[in-house]
Design an enzyme around this catalytic site. Structure first.
Site, PDB file in Angstrom:
ATOM      1  N   GLY A 115       0.794  -1.218   0.000  1.00  0.00           N
ATOM      2  CA  GLY A 115       0.000   0.000   0.000  1.00  0.00           C
ATOM      3  C   GLY A 115       0.827   1.267   0.000  1.00  0.00           C
ATOM      4  N   LYS A 163      10.667   7.498   6.054  1.00  0.00           N
ATOM      5  CA  LYS A 163      11.564   7.270   7.189  1.00  0.00           C
ATOM      6  C   LYS A 163      12.989   7.021   6.722  1.00  0.00           C
ATOM      7  CE  LYS A 163       7.983   7.917   9.439  1.00  0.00           C
ATOM      8  NZ  LYS A 163       7.264   8.286   8.218  1.00  0.00           N
ATOM      9  N   ILE A 215      -1.976  18.533   2.592  1.00  0.00           N
ATOM     10  CA  ILE A 215      -3.118  19.029   3.374  1.00  0.00           C
ATOM     11  C   ILE A 215      -3.966  17.896   3.934  1.00  0.00           C
ATOM     12  CG2 ILE A 215      -3.214  21.202   2.120  1.00  0.00           C
ATOM     13  CD1 ILE A 215      -5.604  19.990   0.538  1.00  0.00           C
ATOM     14  N   GLY A 216      -3.427  16.694   3.910  1.00  0.00           N
ATOM     15  CA  GLY A 216      -4.168  15.556   4.452  1.00  0.00           C
ATOM     16  C   GLY A 216      -4.482  14.534   3.371  1.00  0.00           C
ATOM     17  N   ALA A 254      -1.132   3.861   9.630  1.00  0.00           N
ATOM     18  CA  ALA A 254      -0.881   2.487   9.216  1.00  0.00           C
ATOM     19  C   ALA A 254      -1.117   1.508  10.355  1.00  0.00           C
ATOM     20  CB  ALA A 254       0.552   2.352   8.696  1.00  0.00           C
ATOM     21  N   HIS A 271      18.896   3.070  34.152  1.00  0.00           N
ATOM     22  CA  HIS A 271      19.611   4.352  34.173  1.00  0.00           C
ATOM     23  C   HIS A 271      20.992   4.168  33.565  1.00  0.00           C
ATOM     24  CE1 HIS A 271      21.081   8.223  35.646  1.00  0.00           C
ATOM     25  NE2 HIS A 271      22.168   7.579  36.060  1.00  0.00           N
TER      26      HIS A 271
END
Length: 468
Positions: A41, A52, A273-274, A323, A447
């Protein structure tokens, strides 16, 4: 019918192929239809994965330019090889799409390379890529067709000079001036890539803030960081047109609330814009399935459409267009078809912006809690006070934990900082078990790690942060 299946899935993206895998695991005879030559897809082919790859590579380039000297690393002869950067991006995509194809074979899923269309209840016609046509029969049909870039009226996307996210991933050279329309996730990621590689980036956003949906404090602080990195923002501004000249583009803009217009010069414009659901041409009207004006498919309950035996998941139904949300939908609908209890909690779907620093959140933000009249407490911890962040010279940002004022249940967590896309997973697990802020605060974290910032922020809900 020449081929009959328990489940026919239209769309081979993260929702579709994960649905197919789960169906195969559950012993259902399954077919998947994908019109691209490769499965995966938008996400694998022209979205999450290639972006990425470019974000990662461009970050290395920018770090070598701007940060190595301060860490005692001398670099000479540093140069950009854009062709090789694109080649390694393409190699990552190739490997992963081939992996999905292998998973289909492993789980005995039949793959049809073509465009699927519903022609009746339980009937799908496939216009195969080789020009032939196949008719498939299925007890269940799952619509997993995903989404496509939204466009602006009167603006033609040619994927060369005026591009969507697809074209933005394959530019042949670094544009000197780049105008980016939209300050959402896709826009900020693409703007970051090309800014690091040398473009002068101007972001035009209709709203008065970046990243709609993000916590207001996170949005405000992120914008300041992006501006320090060189991105320029024109907020509360709309694009009214793009004139294509031989040597450059003229972008006409004006204040969203009215005012004097101006023109921006650009070599490339990215329209981000989406996205909108990809539901045209699926034959939905043939069986009486409706959509809203954006193309979102009507569902009645748990991915069921208004027609028995036809299901819809991912970007073509309500919910975040992510996704990993589609993956959850795909697995859940497969389980429902198999008679199991599939379910997705959309409050626990995290959002991540893979810029530097990263931005991540899950659950409710402060404005949403105020609007719902829910009393809450806040715990915050800056990465400036985190030992690992200090030693790594990556101190921008903070972690914010929102917890119910009465029960202490964690209601939302919002992060800005390097690596927070990984840190958000811990919070998702905690919230899935309805953890309190004290549960996180009293859980030992290694840590020195960045994850300690999550613990310290959780401590801050009850006022006992120890390291700031």
């Amino acid at each position: 019918m020449s081929d009959t299946f328990d489940v026919i899935i239209i769309g081979g993206g993260p929702g579709g192929y994960n649905c197919a895998i789960r169906c195969g695991q559950l012993g259902l005879k399954t077919a998947i239809i994908e019109m691209r030559d490769t499965l995966g897809g938008t996400c694998l082919n022209v979205g999450c994965i290639p972006s990425k790859a470019l974000l990662h590579a461009s970050e290395y380039y920018a770090t070598a330019q701007n940060e190595f000297q301060g860490m005692g690393i001398g670099v000479s002869g540093l140069k950009l090889d854009l062709d090789q950067m694109m080649a390694q991006k393409d190699e990552a995509v190739k490997g992963l799409t081939q992996g999905v194809a292998f998973l289909m074979k492993k789980n005995k899923v039949t793959h049809f390379n073509g465009k699927g269309k519903i022609v009746g209840k339980g009937e799908v016609e496939v216009a195969m890529s080789d020009g032939s046509t196949k008719k498939l029969g299925g007890k269940n049909i799952v619509i997993a067709t995903g989404s496509e870039p939204a466009s602006l009226p009167g603006i033609e996307i040619d994927e060369e000079r005026v591009v969507s996210n697809t074209g933005a991933l394959s530019l042949k050279s670094v544009p000197k001036k780049l105008v980016l329309i939209g300050a959402g996730v896709i826009g900020l990621e693409m703007g970051s890539v090309w800014s690091r590689l040398g473009s002068e980036v101007t972001v035009v956003e209709f709203l008065d803030h970046i990243m709609p949906g993000a916590d207001a404090e996170i949005s405000k602080q992120s914008k300041k960081i992006f501006e320090k990195q060189g991105l320029q923002f024109k907020m509360g501004t709309k694009v009214t047109g793009i004139e294509k000249l031989k040597s450059k583009l003229k972008v006409s803009v004006e204040p969203a609330k009215g005012g004097d217009a101006e023109t921006l010069d650009a070599d490339v414009v990215i329209v981000a814009i989406g996205r909108k659901p990809y539901t045209d041409g699926l034959g939905l009207e043939t069986v009486g399935i409706g959509t809203d004006k954006r193309g979102v498919i009507d569902t009645v309950d748990h991915f069921r459409t208004t027609v028995e035996g036809i299901w819809a998941i991912g970007d073509c139904v309500k919910g975040p267009m992510l996704a990993h949300k589609a993956e959850e939908d795909g697995a859940a609908v497969a389980e429902l078809i198999a008679g199991k209890a599939g379910h997705v909690d959309y409050n626990l779907v995290p959002s991540v912006v893979y810029t530097k620093p990263e931005i991540a959140w899950v659950g409710k933000n402060e404005q949403q809690l105020k609007d719902a009249d829910i009393k809450y407490k806040v715990g915050k911890f800056p990465f400036m006070a985190n030992s690992r962040a200090r030693t790594n010279h990556q101190t921008d940002g903070f972690v914010k934990v929102l917890a119910d004022a009465t029960t202490d249940e964690v209601l939302g967590v919002h992060m800005l900082g390097v690596g927070v896309g990984e840190l958000i997973g811990e919070v998702c697990v905690a919230m899935a078990f309805r953890a309190s802020s004290e549960d996180i605060a009293r859980t030992c974290h290694a840590h020195p790690t960045l994850s300690e910032a999550v613990r310290q922020a959780a401590m801050g809900v009850e006022g006992w942060t120890m390291q700031a």
